[in-house]
Design a protein around this motif. Structure first.
Motif, PDB file in Angstrom:
ATOM      1  N   UNK A 149      36.795  47.086  34.045  1.00  0.00           N
ATOM      2  CA  UNK A 149      37.186  46.318  35.228  1.00  0.00           C
ATOM      3  C   UNK A 149      36.381  45.034  35.366  1.00  0.00           C
ATOM      4  N   UNK A 150      35.231  44.960  34.727  1.00  0.00           N
ATOM      5  CA  UNK A 150      34.271  43.887  34.989  1.00  0.00           C
ATOM      6  C   UNK A 150      34.652  42.541  34.409  1.00  0.00           C
ATOM      7  N   UNK A 151      35.484  42.521  33.366  1.00  0.00           N
ATOM      8  CA  UNK A 151      35.736  41.245  32.689  1.00  0.00           C
ATOM      9  C   UNK A 151      37.225  41.001  32.466  1.00  0.00           C
ATOM     10  N   UNK A 152      37.523  39.806  32.053  1.00  0.00           N
ATOM     11  CA  UNK A 152      38.901  39.397  31.775  1.00  0.00           C
ATOM     12  C   UNK A 152      39.534  40.221  30.666  1.00  0.00           C
ATOM     13  N   UNK A 157      45.453  44.811  32.585  1.00  0.00           N
ATOM     14  CA  UNK A 157      45.842  44.161  33.838  1.00  0.00           C
ATOM     15  C   UNK A 157      45.031  42.904  34.145  1.00  0.00           C
ATOM     16  N   UNK A 158      43.750  42.907  33.787  1.00  0.00           N
ATOM     17  CA  UNK A 158      42.925  41.723  34.025  1.00  0.00           C
ATOM     18  C   UNK A 158      43.390  40.538  33.187  1.00  0.00           C
ATOM     19  N   UNK A 162      44.534  37.214  34.984  1.00  0.00           N
ATOM     20  CA  UNK A 162      43.848  35.975  34.644  1.00  0.00           C
ATOM     21  C   UNK A 162      44.802  34.896  34.181  1.00  0.00           C
ATOM     22  N   UNK A 163      45.783  35.290  33.392  1.00  0.00           N
ATOM     23  CA  UNK A 163      46.776  34.329  32.896  1.00  0.00           C
ATOM     24  C   UNK A 163      47.642  33.784  34.022  1.00  0.00           C
ATOM     25  N   UNK A 358      44.488  38.819  44.251  1.00  0.00           N
ATOM     26  CA  UNK A 358      44.327  38.990  42.801  1.00  0.00           C
ATOM     27  C   UNK A 358      43.214  39.991  42.503  1.00  0.00           C
ATOM     28  N   UNK A 359      42.118  39.900  43.246  1.00  0.00           N
ATOM     29  CA  UNK A 359      40.986  40.807  42.996  1.00  0.00           C
ATOM     30  C   UNK A 359      41.284  42.215  43.492  1.00  0.00           C
TER      31      UNK A 359
END
Length: 421
Positions: A149-152, A157-158, A162-163, A358-359
């Motif tokens: 969950x911590x990074x792109x 899903x991240x 992000x995109x 988003x978050x």
């Protein structure tokens, strides 16, 4: 609701019931569900194939083959023995170390790749210590989803969020990573309570482990060195895959191919390392969930969340966080996130402040994967490996631990979002 929507929900429900009951293999249940949907015309073949995330399957196949080749070097045994000796054979210290390592690797690679690397080490070490590997594997599954969950790049899903939102790798470090660290710290305390006192190792087993030589575990020194170099290269490639304009599957399959070339390995032997039951399960599940997306069921769920909150940003943020988490516990989170992205984009064009949303989706969808054994790819992959190695991780057994921990994690995320937004 339309008839196709009702049928798609019914098929999904039956498939999940069969998975939970474990009366038949989960891959067979998912594939039969897909066949039923094709036969009664709820989704045609082309649409069903379009629902399959071949990038995910490519990552799974590529990394499973990669790990199968690396395993022949003795690298996993070396790391396992070295870790056990550094922890003086204390099973709780070993669990804590592996939880932290799993979370860190999941943030830098992706959680599926991490599980494929950590899982075999854990099983080998537990066999040496003559203790049950299941608690270790459950803790690592949970840690992989939290760390990812911590990074792109840690969880699909991240990458999608992000995109769509134009968020960078460092945006995720800024907004997701702090709460992930807090959640991981709390989970370590919970694992200590759940397993700390139950993990006991005999004096003879500890003495046996401390007497092991990690150097003797290396079976092929040239392959050992190549494996380390390739793991570093693959890690860097996953971190830079956006800048390189390469899909994760290309990196994973490329890594497997290069390892086979430099090691002179046997392709058939590498293919035997692929968990084909896991691949079959994902194939069927993608079609079954895709049918609900195709008939509009998932869109109805997303729109319902928006209408229930009346457009209030804080309420919508919390609804998306908990809705994403609960749905991601039983559905694949990729279709849900894919459905919510255009809804949030439309809200943004109407002047709504969607930045907190988003978050909320990121945290909810990724942390929700711990809600059940089928909530995330890493869960299914490691349980498949564990079952094959004689350490069965059942749906009920995992959910009893995973679901409460998921609720605890999302509760912490709720407080965090309310504070920063």
């Amino acid at each position: 609701m339309t008839t196709p929507q009702i049928i798609s929900i019914a098929v999904f429900t039956v498939v999940m019931a069969l998975v939970v009951s474990e009366k038949i293999h989960r891959a067979l249940a998912a594939l039969l569900g897909a066949v039923v949907l094709f036969c009664i015309g709820i989704v045609d073949f082309d649409a069903g194939m379009g629902s399959i995330d071949f990038n995910t399957l490519g990552v799974l196949c590529g990394m499973m083959m990669f790990v199968a080749v690396v395993r022949k070097s003795g690298l996993f045994e070396y790391v396992a023995i070295r870790s056990a000796k550094l922890c003086k054979g204390d099973p709780w210290k070993i669990m804590a170390a592996f939880v932290i390592i799993t979370a860190l690797f999941s943030a830098l690679l992706d959680n599926v790749t991490t599980i494929l690397l950590i899982g075999p080490m854990t099983i080998m070490l537990c066999r040496t210590l003559k203790i049950d590997a299941v608690p270790f594997l459950i803790a690592e599954i949970v840690a992989s989803n939290v760390g990812g969950t911590a990074t792109l790049i840690g969880d699909p899903p991240n990458i999608m969020i992000g995109s769509a939102a134009g968020l960078t790798f460092f945006d995720f470090i800024r907004y997701d990573a702090p709460v992930v660290v807090a959640i991981l710290a709390v989970l370590l305390v919970v694992f200590k309570v759940l397993y700390g006192r139950k993990l006991s190792v005999g004096v003879d087993a500890v003495r046996e482990v401390m007497a092991l030589s990690e150097q003797d575990a290396v079976k092929d020194r040239p392959l050992f060195a190549k494996s380390i170099a390739m793991i570093v290269a693959v890690t860097a490639a996953f971190m830079l895959h956006g800048a390189l304009h390469l899909e994760s599957a290309v990196i994973a399959l490329g890594a497997a191919g290069i390892m086979l070339l430099v090691s002179g390995g046997d392709l058939e032997g590498a293919l035997e390392g692929v968990e084909w039951g896991t691949i079959g399960f994902f194939l069927g599940l993608f079609v079954v969930v895709g049918a609900m997306e195709h008939t509009g069921v998932i869109a109805l769920v997303g729109e319902g969340l928006v209408s229930l909150t009346g457009g209030d940003t804080v309420l919508l943020m919390l609804a998306l966080l908990w809705g994403s988490a609960l749905l991601s516990a039983v559905l694949d989170n990729i279709p849900f996130v894919a459905t919510m992205i255009p809804i949030i984009t439309v809200m943004a064009s109407a002047g709504v402040d969607v930045f907190p949303l988003w978050w909320a989706i990121s945290l909810g969808a990724c942390l929700g994967g711990n809600g059940s054994l089928v909530g995330a790819s890493a869960n299914v992959v490691l349980s498949g490996i564990a079952n094959k190695e004689g350490y069965p991780v059942s749906f009920i057994g995992f959910t009893k631990v995973g679901f409460p921990l998921m609720v605890l994690s999302v509760a912490i995320a709720t407080a965090y979002l309310l504070v920063i937004f």
